[in-house]
Motif scaffolding. Structure first.
Motif, PDB file in Angstrom:
ATOM      1  N   TYR B 184       0.198  -1.403  -0.079  1.00 48.27           N
ATOM      2  CA  TYR B 184       0.297  -0.493   0.099  1.00 48.27           C
ATOM      3  C   TYR B 184       1.180   1.373   0.156  1.00 48.27           C
ATOM      4  N   GLU B 185       2.342   0.826   0.645  1.00 50.61           N
ATOM      5  CA  GLU B 185       2.906   2.460   0.124  1.00 50.61           C
ATOM      6  C   GLU B 185       3.425   2.722  -0.742  1.00 50.61           C
ATOM      7  N   ALA B 186       3.799   1.746  -1.374  1.00 55.57           N
ATOM      8  CA  ALA B 186       4.022   1.731  -1.976  1.00 55.57           C
ATOM      9  C   ALA B 186       3.571   2.537  -3.516  1.00 55.57           C
ATOM     10  N   ILE B 187       2.354   1.683  -3.515  1.00 53.64           N
ATOM     11  CA  ILE B 187       1.261   2.593  -4.257  1.00 53.64           C
ATOM     12  C   ILE B 187       0.693   3.984  -3.809  1.00 53.64           C
ATOM     13  N   GLU B 188       0.931   4.193  -2.294  1.00 56.04           N
ATOM     14  CA  GLU B 188       1.113   5.830  -1.942  1.00 56.04           C
ATOM     15  C   GLU B 188       1.740   6.557  -3.652  1.00 56.04           C
ATOM     16  N   VAL B 189       2.978   6.125  -2.816  1.00 51.72           N
ATOM     17  CA  VAL B 189       4.560   6.524  -3.296  1.00 51.72           C
ATOM     18  C   VAL B 189       4.235   7.402  -4.851  1.00 51.72           C
ATOM     19  N   SER B 190       4.067   5.720  -5.361  1.00 45.49           N
ATOM     20  CA  SER B 190       3.965   6.062  -7.267  1.00 45.49           C
ATOM     21  C   SER B 190       2.450   6.723  -7.400  1.00 45.49           C
ATOM     22  N   LYS B 191       1.579   6.889  -7.206  1.00 46.66           N
ATOM     23  CA  LYS B 191       0.873   8.077  -7.026  1.00 46.66           C
ATOM     24  C   LYS B 191       1.373   9.634  -6.402  1.00 46.66           C
ATOM     25  N   LYS B 192       1.906   9.732  -5.723  1.00 45.17           N
ATOM     26  CA  LYS B 192       1.958  11.105  -5.500  1.00 45.17           C
ATOM     27  C   LYS B 192       3.516  11.553  -6.416  1.00 45.17           C
TER      28      LYS B 192
END
Lengths: 349, 349
Positions: B184-192
């Motif tokens: 989930y953290e990886a998804i957040e980073v990729s979106k930002k």
């Protein structure tokens, strides 16, 4: 003869309430000690014995969820094997896991197979077949794939089960609340027979209890008294008219049937598992095929002599008989013919 | 030197897809065999090795639910101990259970502790501390209650991870789908960061996948490609811009970080567990504190030299380095100073 007695650690030895394997281990251990045998009991630290107690696990894992069963099982089992040279025989009551340590010691290991929890565990018993010494607890529980050194029925300390010659006014269900044990069938029989039922035992299957048992509990026709410990057991059994043991599985051995008969209370049971070996049909109880036959048996129960139930147990199912048979097995394994006689005073080896 | 290598049986050795312990066992075994050491691998029957294979369990229990783990674990473990006198060293990769057999054999046992699944298992390691020989897989994973003979980082067969000097256009999450691993953290980073994310790995936590990961998968900005086997691994890693390893637990060792760096792909990771020992901050990746720092690191990733990532792994994390260190441990235990040199040709003992 120096015996290491390896008990399970699911419950205390002897158990506070429920714990059939630990109960048998305790009965055998204490009787052997009374007979002068040098027994070291490997069990939970809160266990009680007149022999020597060795424990690595403080409390039973079924009573204390902070005890990780897998961790403490292997620490408990390895303890006895690491000390194997202190003993002439290791007597394993801990199912299959100890067998896998038995190839690493010269001390002979006897394993009482207290029932097969699943066919999945049979490969372990098969691997050590021929090298291990297996004792069956009933003819019914024998696996055709294994060789056994003996079949030894469980025995009880009959002094803890005083005879009561007067049949009471209730039927009794005495065991785990689980579909296997037939609490619901007992309710059906009591309702059809018009006789009150008392249910005693731990709730092992919550769903079954809620849906099949609890709705019938009214405190009048069906009463649930929870788990009954050793202090109240003889009273509850002795005052019953009959024990309803309408099991739905091939029970390896039914200890509660012996306890009941010892108190004078006859047994009405389905003829599955060990039942035909334990109940003398028409004398210490009735072996029945279905609910209707069970209801008929309730009607005929007063024709049975409660004294016969008692004497049947005295003859076949005492802890003395069980201990003598185990001593015979130990002697057979270590080649000591004397262990039943003078050997049993603890001076052997 | 004759080594018995005891692998877990949860997965094949080497694993088909997932199976980090079995993967390390295979890497070490095959490298030792290449170095001329006589290694017998105890693993599932479908395992592959250039050494000798001994198996009692037909298939991995995580791939075949008909295999009862408790039954086959003890049969598997006891097999190596029953054959202990065929070996100079038993190398245990099977967690704590084999330790409880180790007191029953004279063959020395080395145990690589691949991480503590729970504090509940520590009592077993404590009991055998001093008698057993423990190898830690990172300084971070060491228990202050235990003594270790060495810390040996995992190494990889670098030939399986060809270098790719050209950063691709996506970020990569490569690991179990589980809150610990930070998908989930990886998804957040990729979106930002506005960069596509590819997610690869087995779904270990279904609920987490459904609620935190799956809703973001659109095949465009976030793509899930399932579990990636050895054949596609290097391609997926080598073509990534960076590996996002934003773990939420003290990971004992992060094998995927080494695999990634070997392919030239730098790592952006939270500095927990083994990360500070594995990632050279500012050279082979960035160790970050939170999501925002991770997003900044994505912006700076092109400043890192992918060749440096590769050479860092070549220097510290190859299977050759790992095997040499283990040979040093074996030699230290059996007092054979020569096992790193001529001894390794298999003629020792």
């Amino acid at each position: 003869m120096r015996i290491a007695m390896l008990s399970p650690i699911s419950w205390r030895t002897p158990p506070r309430h429920y714990g059939p394997w630990e109960s048998v281990v305790s009965l055998l251990t204490e009787q052997l000690v009374r007979m002068g045998v040098d027994v070291t009991l490997f069990a939970t630290a809160d266990s009680l014995t007149a022999g020597k107690l060795v424990s690595v696990c403080e409390r039973p894992y079924s009573e204390d969820t902070s005890i990780d069963p897998k961790v403490w099982e292997c620490l408990h089992i390895s303890e006895v094997f690491e000390r194997a040279d202190e003993f002439d025989i290791i007597h394993n009551h801990f199912d299959f896991l100890p067998l896998t340590y038995s190839g690493l010691t010269k001390t002979p290991v006897v394993t009482t197979i207290h029932g097969f929890s699943s066919p999945a565990i049979v490969p372990v018993f098969k691997k050590y077949n021929g090298r291990a010494h297996y004792v069956a607890i009933s003819e019914a529980d024998k696996s055709p794939e294994l060789d056994y050194i003996a079949t030894i029925h469980h025995g009880i300390d009959i002094s803890q089960f005083p005879f009561n010659g007067n049949a009471g006014k209730y039927l009794l269900f005495f065991g785990r609340i689980h579909p296997d044990k037939g609490a619901y069938e007992a309710i059906e029989v009591s309702k059809k027979a018009g006789v009150k039922l008392i249910i005693a035992g731990i709730i092992q299957d919550e769903e079954y209890f809620k849906t099949r048992v609890e709705p019938h509990i009214d405190g009048e026709t069906v009463e649930y008294i929870g788990s009954v410990g050793p202090d109240k057991r003889a009273e509850v059994l002795g005052e019953a008219m009959a024990l309803l043991h309408l099991i739905n599985f091939n029970e390896p051995f039914g200890l509660s049937m012996i306890e009941s008969m010892a108190c004078g209370c006859p047994v009405i049971a389905y003829g599955r598992g060990s039942v035909p070996e334990v109940v003398k049909n028409g004398e210490s109880g009735f072996i029945v095929k279905d609910i209707n036959e069970a209801v008929e048996a309730v009607g005929e129960i007063s024709n049975l002599d409660r004294g016969v139930c008692r004497s049947y147990v005295e003859k076949h199912f005492t802890v003395e008989t069980m201990a003598e048979k185990y001593l015979g097995v130990y002697g057979k394994i270590i080649g000591d013919k004397d262990c039943l006689g003078e050997g049993a005073n603890g001076n052997v080896k």
